[in-house]
Design a protein around this motif. Sequence first.
Motif, PDB file in Angstrom:
ATOM      1  N   UNK A  22     -75.896   7.135  33.044  1.00  0.00           N
ATOM      2  CA  UNK A  22     -75.295   7.036  34.375  1.00  0.00           C
ATOM      3  C   UNK A  22     -76.328   6.754  35.458  1.00  0.00           C
ATOM      4  N   UNK A  23     -77.439   7.485  35.450  1.00  0.00           N
ATOM      5  CA  UNK A  23     -78.435   7.317  36.520  1.00  0.00           C
ATOM      6  C   UNK A  23     -79.046   5.917  36.480  1.00  0.00           C
ATOM      7  N   UNK A  24     -79.555   5.519  35.335  1.00  0.00           N
ATOM      8  CA  UNK A  24     -80.196   4.202  35.253  1.00  0.00           C
ATOM      9  C   UNK A  24     -79.164   3.077  35.326  1.00  0.00           C
ATOM     10  N   UNK A  25     -77.982   3.341  34.776  1.00  0.00           N
ATOM     11  CA  UNK A  25     -76.947   2.309  34.796  1.00  0.00           C
ATOM     12  C   UNK A  25     -76.422   2.000  36.183  1.00  0.00           C
ATOM     13  N   UNK A  26     -76.495   2.970  37.086  1.00  0.00           N
ATOM     14  CA  UNK A  26     -75.978   2.776  38.445  1.00  0.00           C
ATOM     15  C   UNK A  26     -77.061   2.415  39.459  1.00  0.00           C
ATOM     16  N   UNK A  27     -78.327   2.491  39.081  1.00  0.00           N
ATOM     17  CA  UNK A  27     -79.411   2.176  40.015  1.00  0.00           C
ATOM     18  C   UNK A  27     -79.369   0.691  40.378  1.00  0.00           C
ATOM     19  N   UNK A  32     -79.062  -5.718  45.475  1.00  0.00           N
ATOM     20  CA  UNK A  32     -77.821  -5.442  44.772  1.00  0.00           C
ATOM     21  C   UNK A  32     -77.871  -5.653  43.273  1.00  0.00           C
ATOM     22  N   UNK A  33     -78.943  -6.228  42.764  1.00  0.00           N
ATOM     23  CA  UNK A  33     -79.044  -6.446  41.320  1.00  0.00           C
ATOM     24  C   UNK A  33     -79.279  -5.125  40.594  1.00  0.00           C
ATOM     25  N   UNK A  34     -78.798  -5.010  39.354  1.00  0.00           N
ATOM     26  CA  UNK A  34     -79.076  -3.796  38.581  1.00  0.00           C
ATOM     27  C   UNK A  34     -80.584  -3.610  38.405  1.00  0.00           C
ATOM     28  N   UNK A  35     -81.031  -2.378  38.518  1.00  0.00           N
ATOM     29  CA  UNK A  35     -82.456  -2.091  38.356  1.00  0.00           C
ATOM     30  C   UNK A  35     -82.836  -1.967  36.885  1.00  0.00           C
ATOM     31  N   UNK A  36     -81.860  -1.697  36.033  1.00  0.00           N
ATOM     32  CA  UNK A  36     -82.145  -1.466  34.617  1.00  0.00           C
ATOM     33  C   UNK A  36     -81.047  -2.048  33.736  1.00  0.00           C
ATOM     34  N   UNK A  37     -81.439  -2.325  32.521  1.00  0.00           N
ATOM     35  CA  UNK A  37     -80.479  -2.607  31.449  1.00  0.00           C
ATOM     36  C   UNK A  37     -80.521  -1.384  30.534  1.00  0.00           C
ATOM     37  N   UNK A  38     -79.362  -0.791  30.281  1.00  0.00           N
ATOM     38  CA  UNK A  38     -79.301   0.438  29.490  1.00  0.00           C
ATOM     39  C   UNK A  38     -78.595   0.172  28.172  1.00  0.00           C
ATOM     40  N   UNK A 161     -81.706  15.074  35.260  1.00  0.00           N
ATOM     41  CA  UNK A 161     -81.366  14.223  36.404  1.00  0.00           C
ATOM     42  C   UNK A 161     -82.579  14.050  37.305  1.00  0.00           C
ATOM     43  N   UNK A 162     -83.309  15.144  37.551  1.00  0.00           N
ATOM     44  CA  UNK A 162     -84.529  15.061  38.354  1.00  0.00           C
ATOM     45  C   UNK A 162     -85.534  14.095  37.724  1.00  0.00           C
ATOM     46  N   UNK A 163     -85.679  14.189  36.413  1.00  0.00           N
ATOM     47  CA  UNK A 163     -86.630  13.321  35.719  1.00  0.00           C
ATOM     48  C   UNK A 163     -86.218  11.856  35.829  1.00  0.00           C
ATOM     49  N   UNK A 164     -84.945  11.571  35.630  1.00  0.00           N
ATOM     50  CA  UNK A 164     -84.483  10.183  35.724  1.00  0.00           C
ATOM     51  C   UNK A 164     -84.720   9.619  37.118  1.00  0.00           C
ATOM     52  N   UNK A 165     -84.440  10.406  38.159  1.00  0.00           N
ATOM     53  CA  UNK A 165     -84.679   9.945  39.525  1.00  0.00           C
ATOM     54  C   UNK A 165     -86.173   9.759  39.778  1.00  0.00           C
ATOM     55  N   UNK A 166     -86.992  10.617  39.189  1.00  0.00           N
ATOM     56  CA  UNK A 166     -88.441  10.463  39.291  1.00  0.00           C
ATOM     57  C   UNK A 166     -88.889   9.124  38.685  1.00  0.00           C
TER      58      UNK A 166
END
Length: 317
Positions: A22-27, A32-38, A161-166
């Motif tokens: 969820x975190x990386x998929x929504x970044x 506006x482009x996705x920041x990651x491919x999950x 969640x903290x780690x993913x945001x980091x």
Amino acid sequence: MHTIAVLALPDTIVFDLATPVEVFGRARLPDGRPAYRVVVCGTEPVVDAGPLRIGTDVGLEGLGRADTVVVPGRNRPEERAPEAALAALRQAAAEGTRIASICVGAFTLAQAGLLDGLRATTHWLAADTLAAQYPEVDVDPESLYIDNGQVLTSAGAAAGLDLCLHLVRRDHGVAVAADTARLSVTPLHRDGGQAQFILRNPPTFRTATLEPVLHWIEENAHADLALADVAAVARTSVRTLNRRFHEETGQSPMQWIAGVRIRHAQELLETTDYGVERIARQVGFPSPSTFRTLFRRATGVTPRAYRVAFQGQEDAA
């Protein structure tokens, strides 16, 4: 595009797996482009995860094509992960892939030998087991997450969640991470050094000879206790009492009493609106200033901040 591979092993904890998805998929990047491919990788096309079944995108070969691999915890972390998965993790690490664990996913990294000689964290309830099973790992049960550069570990659930945001902040900066945090309806400010909210000296602690004494302390920690009082209950000398406590709890008797008082104070901060002076007096600390100092030392936060974290409101604390 940066590829995140989330490893789905049999008995995966669903929450741990969903967090990075969820975190990386929504970044999103500023344009506006996705920041990651999950992608979700697994040892088989469908993986059992408690009462759920999780379909994987690719097999273990996906770990070798990722920039970052995230390893969720498993419900029975002490059981060895599939050897093929451990080999794939070792190969990915050897090729320079960044690898992070969530909660007891640290056990999987330890089984792969990726935490040898490193400082690492995991859920505080599992920290002693991790340290005992893998003495070559420097286990820190206090931190929310630990960033060793290529290898990162995090504590339980919310700390994932903290780690993913980091990681988002590391990869794309504060603005992208802050936007991702808003989408997750969570604050960005919790850093890895912030302490886990550990339950201190639980009443269920089991010890060979001290259990009756610990039960007595549980009932009398609020009183003005001295070493001689505890020794009298244990029917032993102060010297022998100190030795037994250090051998069986790793603490002195007075440290144990302070830990019980801290836990009682945590319960009051979570469930009442009592001020610090009343709580300090009720749980047995000699003064509010001593209580504040020891509480912050034990939990990493002030009594006021602790109450806000659990009740979401300010008060006279």
